[in-house]
Design a protein around this motif. Structure first.
Motif, PDB file in Angstrom:
ATOM      1  N   THR A 131       0.820  -1.223   0.000  1.00 28.59           N
ATOM      2  CA  THR A 131       0.000   0.000   0.000  1.00 28.59           C
ATOM      3  C   THR A 131       0.850   1.267   0.000  1.00 28.59           C
ATOM      4  N   ALA A 132       2.105   1.155   0.453  1.00 29.85           N
ATOM      5  CA  ALA A 132       2.976   2.333   0.501  1.00 29.85           C
ATOM      6  C   ALA A 132       3.645   2.610  -0.837  1.00 29.85           C
ATOM      7  N   LEU A 133       3.676   1.626  -1.729  1.00 30.97           N
ATOM      8  CA  LEU A 133       4.378   1.803  -2.999  1.00 30.97           C
ATOM      9  C   LEU A 133       3.778   2.924  -3.836  1.00 30.97           C
ATOM     10  N   GLN A 134       2.457   3.019  -3.828  1.00 31.45           N
ATOM     11  CA  GLN A 134       1.805   4.073  -4.625  1.00 31.45           C
ATOM     12  C   GLN A 134       2.191   5.456  -4.116  1.00 31.45           C
ATOM     13  N   GLU A 135       2.252   5.612  -2.795  1.00 31.64           N
ATOM     14  CA  GLU A 135       2.650   6.901  -2.215  1.00 31.64           C
ATOM     15  C   GLU A 135       4.096   7.232  -2.573  1.00 31.64           C
ATOM     16  N   ILE A 136       4.979   6.248  -2.450  1.00 33.00           N
ATOM     17  CA  ILE A 136       6.388   6.473  -2.772  1.00 33.00           C
ATOM     18  C   ILE A 136       6.547   6.771  -4.261  1.00 33.00           C
ATOM     19  N   ALA A 137       5.786   6.067  -5.105  1.00 30.01           N
ATOM     20  CA  ALA A 137       5.843   6.314  -6.543  1.00 30.01           C
ATOM     21  C   ALA A 137       5.429   7.746  -6.859  1.00 30.01           C
ATOM     22  N   ALA A 138       4.385   8.232  -6.196  1.00 30.02           N
ATOM     23  CA  ALA A 138       3.926   9.607  -6.426  1.00 30.02           C
ATOM     24  C   ALA A 138       4.998  10.609  -6.016  1.00 30.02           C
ATOM     25  N   THR A 139       5.663  10.326  -4.892  1.00 31.20           N
ATOM     26  CA  THR A 139       6.760  11.199  -4.449  1.00 31.20           C
ATOM     27  C   THR A 139       7.888  11.204  -5.478  1.00 31.20           C
ATOM     28  N   ALA A 140       8.267  10.013  -5.948  1.00 31.63           N
ATOM     29  CA  ALA A 140       9.355   9.903  -6.922  1.00 31.63           C
ATOM     30  C   ALA A 140       9.019  10.612  -8.228  1.00 31.63           C
ATOM     31  N   GLU A 141       7.803  10.418  -8.711  1.00 30.03           N
ATOM     32  CA  GLU A 141       7.379  11.066  -9.961  1.00 30.03           C
ATOM     33  C   GLU A 141       7.413  12.588  -9.818  1.00 30.03           C
ATOM     34  N   GLY A 142       6.952  13.086  -8.669  1.00 30.01           N
ATOM     35  CA  GLY A 142       6.972  14.524  -8.438  1.00 30.01           C
ATOM     36  C   GLY A 142       8.373  15.088  -8.384  1.00 30.01           C
ATOM     37  N   LEU A 151      20.020  12.371 -10.602  1.00 27.04           N
ATOM     38  CA  LEU A 151      20.168  10.915 -10.594  1.00 27.04           C
ATOM     39  C   LEU A 151      19.552  10.272  -9.345  1.00 27.04           C
ATOM     40  N   PRO A 152      19.687  10.865  -8.146  1.00 25.05           N
ATOM     41  CA  PRO A 152      19.019  10.260  -6.986  1.00 25.05           C
ATOM     42  C   PRO A 152      17.510  10.136  -7.165  1.00 25.05           C
ATOM     43  N   HIS A 153      16.900  11.142  -7.773  1.00 24.00           N
ATOM     44  CA  HIS A 153      15.452  11.068  -8.004  1.00 24.00           C
ATOM     45  C   HIS A 153      15.125   9.961  -9.010  1.00 24.00           C
ATOM     46  N   ARG A 154      15.918   9.863 -10.058  1.00 21.44           N
ATOM     47  CA  ARG A 154      15.709   8.795 -11.050  1.00 21.44           C
ATOM     48  C   ARG A 154      15.921   7.420 -10.413  1.00 21.44           C
ATOM     49  N   THR A 155      16.908   7.343  -9.535  1.00 20.07           N
ATOM     50  CA  THR A 155      17.188   6.077  -8.856  1.00 20.07           C
ATOM     51  C   THR A 155      15.999   5.652  -8.002  1.00 20.07           C
ATOM     52  N   LEU A 156      15.424   6.588  -7.282  1.00 22.34           N
ATOM     53  CA  LEU A 156      14.234   6.295  -6.471  1.00 22.34           C
ATOM     54  C   LEU A 156      13.092   5.815  -7.340  1.00 22.34           C
ATOM     55  N   LEU A 157      12.842   6.519  -8.435  1.00 21.24           N
ATOM     56  CA  LEU A 157      11.729   6.141  -9.312  1.00 21.24           C
ATOM     57  C   LEU A 157      11.976   4.775  -9.940  1.00 21.24           C
ATOM     58  N   ALA A 158      13.203   4.505 -10.352  1.00 15.56           N
ATOM     59  CA  ALA A 158      13.517   3.197 -10.943  1.00 15.56           C
ATOM     60  C   ALA A 158      13.308   2.078  -9.933  1.00 15.56           C
ATOM     61  N   LEU A 159      13.709   2.308  -8.690  1.00 19.01           N
ATOM     62  CA  LEU A 159      13.564   1.270  -7.681  1.00 19.01           C
ATOM     63  C   LEU A 159      12.100   1.001  -7.354  1.00 19.01           C
ATOM     64  N   VAL A 160      11.300   2.053  -7.309  1.00 20.30           N
ATOM     65  CA  VAL A 160       9.886   1.818  -7.009  1.00 20.30           C
ATOM     66  C   VAL A 160       9.210   1.087  -8.162  1.00 20.30           C
ATOM     67  N   ARG A 161       9.615   1.375  -9.394  1.00 22.86           N
ATOM     68  CA  ARG A 161       9.073   0.629 -10.536  1.00 22.86           C
ATOM     69  C   ARG A 161       9.502  -0.846 -10.463  1.00 22.86           C
ATOM     70  N   LEU A 162      10.711  -1.056 -10.022  1.00 22.07           N
ATOM     71  CA  LEU A 162      11.194  -2.433  -9.864  1.00 22.07           C
ATOM     72  C   LEU A 162      10.388  -3.160  -8.794  1.00 22.07           C
ATOM     73  N   ARG A 163      10.115  -2.474  -7.692  1.00 21.66           N
ATOM     74  CA  ARG A 163       9.315  -3.072  -6.621  1.00 21.66           C
ATOM     75  C   ARG A 163       7.877  -3.354  -7.086  1.00 21.66           C
ATOM     76  N   GLN A 164       7.414  -2.599  -8.068  1.00 21.75           N
ATOM     77  CA  GLN A 164       6.075  -2.803  -8.611  1.00 21.75           C
ATOM     78  C   GLN A 164       6.061  -3.868  -9.713  1.00 21.75           C
ATOM     79  N   ASN A 165       7.201  -4.556  -9.871  1.00 20.00           N
ATOM     80  CA  ASN A 165       7.332  -5.592 -10.913  1.00 20.00           C
ATOM     81  C   ASN A 165       7.116  -5.029 -12.310  1.00 20.00           C
ATOM     82  N   ARG A 166       7.713  -3.876 -12.554  1.00 22.14           N
ATOM     83  CA  ARG A 166       7.625  -3.215 -13.861  1.00 22.14           C
ATOM     84  C   ARG A 166       9.042  -2.945 -14.368  1.00 22.14           C
TER      85      ARG A 166
END
Length: 230
Positions: A131-142, A151-166
């Protein structure tokens, strides 16, 4: 230092004695003098910060962290004390403690994008509920929208996409971005290697993983690339 007429303040006298004891291999005496130095600060913020910095410099992590924490109790907005606690948690590779400090900083500096990013990143490393992945994804996208070259922001977004199996979407996060070699931190390399692996580029991932200095990763980051070491 052991004389009765030292020109130093009592807390300074004790912290220097603690270092001498440590250099002489007298562990118990060192611990006792560190503790007496802490008590001798009397809760004074400036003295606590001086003691914390000296203890940190000498790898007396526990006394340094306690001194920084005590300074925060007296001066809740003392950012250098929070940053000191972060450095210690990072030196000890303690992801949970890193996140705890960042989580405490976030309400105080809610507009600081580095704090936002690092709090979300370390929370993600600790495998939060789905349930927290969507919130973290929104933070990363923003964050990426605000600072697309970070690069740190891109790294966060890439990791959350990985956690979402994408994995394909995770790899696409790095499209159209030019990265300076100096920006390639061990954390960024580990996440990118994990994304490459998940996207079917295991050999490229292995080459990248070999660039990561040994013992430079948090345990959870190391786990991302563990399969590449086999």
């Amino acid at each position: 230092l052991t004389g009765e007429r030292s020109p130093l303040e009592p807390f300074q006298q004790r912290m220097y004695l603690a270092r001498c004891d440590a250099q002489l291999g007298e562990k118990t005496a060192a611990e006792n003098n560190w503790q007496r130095a802490l008590e001798a600060t009397g809760g004074d913020v400036q003295k606590l910060m001086t003691l914390a910095a000296y203890a940190e410099k000498n790898a007396a992590w526990e006394i340094a962290d306690t001194s920084y924490a005590n300074a925060i109790k007296v001066a809740p907005h003392a950012r250098p004390a929070y940053e000191g606690r972060l450095r210690i948690a990072q030196a000890e590779r303690n992801t949970g403690q890193i996140h705890a400090v960042l989580a405490a900083m976030l309400p105080l500096w809610p507009k600081d994008t580095a704090v936002q990013n690092d709090e979300a990143y370390t929370r993600l490393l600790l495998n939060p509920p789905a349930t927290a992945l969507q919130e973290i994804a929104a933070t990363a996208e923003g964050l990426v929208e605000r600072e697309p070259t970070s690069l740190p922001h891109r790294t966060l977004l890439a990791l959350v996409r990985l956690r979402q199996n994408r994995p394909a979407d995770a790899l696409a996060v790095y499209d159209k971005i030019q990265i300076s070699p100096r920006a390639l931190t061990p954390s960024a390399l580990a996440v990118h290697a994990a994304v490459l692996t998940a996207a079917g580029h295991a050999e490229d991932a292995r080459i990248e993983q070999q660039q990561i200095p040994p013992d430079s990763l948090l345990p959870e980051e190391k786990a991302l690339t563990a399969s590449l070491e086999k």
